[in-house]
Write an enzyme that holds these catalytic residues in place. Structure first.
Site, short mmCIF file in Angstrom:
data_model
loop_
_atom_site.label_atom_id
_atom_site.label_comp_id
_atom_site.label_asym_id
_atom_site.label_seq_id
_atom_site.Cartn_x
_atom_site.Cartn_y
_atom_site.Cartn_z
N LYS A 36 46.22 44.83 18.66
CA LYS A 36 47.05 44.00 17.83
C LYS A 36 47.77 42.84 18.47
O LYS A 36 47.65 42.97 20.06
CB LYS A 36 48.02 44.66 17.12
CG LYS A 36 47.31 45.39 15.79
CD LYS A 36 48.33 45.93 14.76
CE LYS A 36 47.21 46.53 13.54
NZ LYS A 36 47.83 47.30 12.68
N ARG A 92 44.72 55.14 15.25
CA ARG A 92 43.46 54.17 14.57
C ARG A 92 43.30 53.21 15.70
O ARG A 92 44.02 52.32 15.80
CB ARG A 92 44.34 53.62 13.47
CG ARG A 92 43.25 52.98 12.64
CD ARG A 92 44.05 52.29 11.23
NE ARG A 92 43.02 51.26 10.63
CZ ARG A 92 42.75 50.10 10.93
NH1 ARG A 92 43.51 49.46 11.87
NH2 ARG A 92 42.07 49.31 10.18
C1 7PM Z 1 43.49 41.18 11.44
C2 7PM Z 1 44.91 41.77 11.47
C3 7PM Z 1 42.50 42.15 11.05
C4 7PM Z 1 45.29 43.08 11.36
C5 7PM Z 1 43.06 43.43 10.91
C6 7PM Z 1 44.34 43.83 10.88
C7 7PM Z 1 46.51 49.41 9.79
C8 7PM Z 1 45.90 49.68 8.83
C9 7PM Z 1 44.89 47.40 9.40
C10 7PM Z 1 47.40 50.01 10.49
C11 7PM Z 1 46.85 51.42 8.76
C12 7PM Z 1 43.72 46.06 12.05
C13 7PM Z 1 44.63 45.32 11.15
N1 7PM Z 1 45.95 47.90 10.41
N2 7PM Z 1 45.84 50.48 8.22
N3 7PM Z 1 44.68 48.59 8.59
N4 7PM Z 1 47.50 51.19 9.78
N5 7PM Z 1 47.22 52.81 8.23
O1 7PM Z 1 44.22 45.79 13.33
O2 7PM Z 1 48.19 49.44 11.25
O3 7PM Z 1 42.92 46.81 12.02
S1 7PM Z 1 44.23 46.24 9.40
#
Ligand code: 7PM
Length: 277
Positions: free
Chosen positions: A221, A255
Site C-alpha cells: 500500500k 492479506r
Molecule cells: C488500489 C488501492 C487497489 C487499494 C487495491 C487496493 C483491503 C481489502 C483492499 C483491506 C480488506 C488492496 C486494496 N484492501 N479488504 N481490499 N482489507 N479486508 O491493496 O485492507 O488490495 S483493496
C-alpha cells in the site's frame, strides 16, 4: 480462536495468510475468458502452495477509485474462478464484495468468508450475511472510495475507528450474526493519510483487545510508497516489516500479494515467540 464455516475450521492460534487474487476484467472473446480463468487458477494454486490458507477473490468493485462495476459484471468475474478453485482445492475462499447478491452467489459457488470493505452497510448485505452464516470481515473506511483520500481527517483516529467498528459489530449482532463469525479490519489506505495508517498499525494491539480476530491489509500500500519512496513493485520489504509488526501485536489474518515471503516471516516470529510462553 478459530473461524468456522459449515464443516470447515480455520485455526487462528497462529496468524494465517490470505492471498490476494484480483480477477481481471475478461476480454470479449471466449478464448480470452478461458485464458484469464486459467491464469487466475494458477495464481491461486501457487499462493496455496506457498502457504496461504485463504484466497481472497475480488472483482475490483471495492478498489479505491475504481469505477463501479455492475452486478452482472461482478458475478461474471468472480463466480467462474471460485468454482474453478473449488474444483482444485478445499481451501478457504473469501469474496471481496459489498453486494448482497454477489455474497449469496459466491457462497453458493464455494466461498466461505465475506470480505466487505463497506462493513455490510450496502443494501441487503447484513441480511445476506446473517442468512449465509459464514464469517464476515468488517472493515473501517472513512468516506467513499472515490474521494476518501483527499485530505482525510479524524477528531480522534483511534476512537473514530473503534466506534465505527463497534457500531457495525452491534448491527451484525442485532440481525443474528454470531460474535464468533466477526473479523475486524482497520482499513489501511481507506480514508487515511500515511500517518493515520502508521498510527493505526502501532495501535494494532488495542484493536486486538476488542476480542475479535483482526485482519490486516497493508500489502504494497501507498503508506510504504510514501514513507520509503518506492513504486508498487518495490514495496515488499516495507510490507513484510508491517506484517511482522501486525502479527507481533496479535493480528490473525494478513492479506497479502507476496504469500511465500509473508509465511516465512510469520514462521520466524512464531519460532521466537515459542520461547517466551
Ligand atoms: C488500489 C488501492 C487497489 C487499494 C487495491 C487496493 C483491503 C481489502 C483492499 C483491506 C480488506 C488492496 C486494496 N484492501 N479488504 N481490499 N482489507 N479486508 O491493496 O485492507 O488490495 S483493496
Amino acid at each position: 480462536m478459530q473461524l468456522k464455516s459449515g464443516s470447515k475450521v480455520l485455526d487462528l492460534k497462529f496468524a494465517q495468510v490470505m492471498g490476494i487474487l484480483n480477477v481481471t476484467p475478461d476480454s470479449f472473446s471466449d478464448a480470452g475468458k478461458f485464458k484469464n480463468l486459467d491464469i487466475a487458477l494458477k495464481r491461486a494454486l501457487e499462493m496455496l502452495a506457498q502457504g496461504a490458507s485463504i484466497i481472497d477473490v475480488g472483482g475490483e468493485s471495492t478498489r479505491p477509485g475504481a469505477p463501479d462495476v455492475s452486478l452482472d459484471e461482478e458475478l461474471a468475474r468472480v463466480l467462474p474462478i471460485i468454482e474453478k478453485i473449488k474444483q482444485n482445492s478445499d481451501c478457504w475462499i473469501s469474496i471481496d464484495t459489498s453486494k448482497a447478491q454477489v455474497m449469496r452467489e459466491a457462497v453458493h459457488a464455494g466461498a466461505s468468508i465475506l470480505n466487505d470493505v463497506r462493513a455490510l452497510q450496502g443494501e441487503g448485505a447484513l441480511q445476506a450475511a446473517a442468512q449465509l452464516n459464514v464469517p464476515v470481515c468488517l472493515m473501517h473506511m472513512q468516506g467513499a472510495p472515490r474521494s476518501m483520500q483527499s485530505d482525510p481527517r479524524y477528531a480522534n483516529l483511534y476512537s473514530d475507528v473503534k466506534d465505527f467498528l463497534e457500531q457495525r459489530i452491534e448491527a451484525c449482532l442485532q440481525i443474528g450474526i454470531k460474535k464468533e463469525q466477526i473479523i475486524l479490519d482497520l482499513g489501511f489506505g481507506f480514508g487515511k493519510t500515511m500517518d493515520h495508517n502508521f498510527a493505526l498499525l502501532s495501535a494494532t494491539h488495542k484493536f486486538v483487545a476488542l476480542g475479535y480476530p483482526l485482519l490486516t491489509g497493508i500489502s504494497r500500500k501507498s503508506m510504504f510508497g510514501q514513507l520509503l519512496n518506492r513504486q508498487l513493485s518495490d514495496r515488499l520489504a516495507g510490507s513484510l516489516a508491517g506484517a511482522l509488526i501486525a502479527v507481533q501485536q496479535g493480528s490473525k489474518i494478513i492479506r497479502v500479494h507476496d504469500v511465500g515471503a509473508t509465511v516465512d516471516i510469520i514462521k520466524v516470529l512464531n519460532k521466537v515467540n515459542s520461547f517466551n510462553k
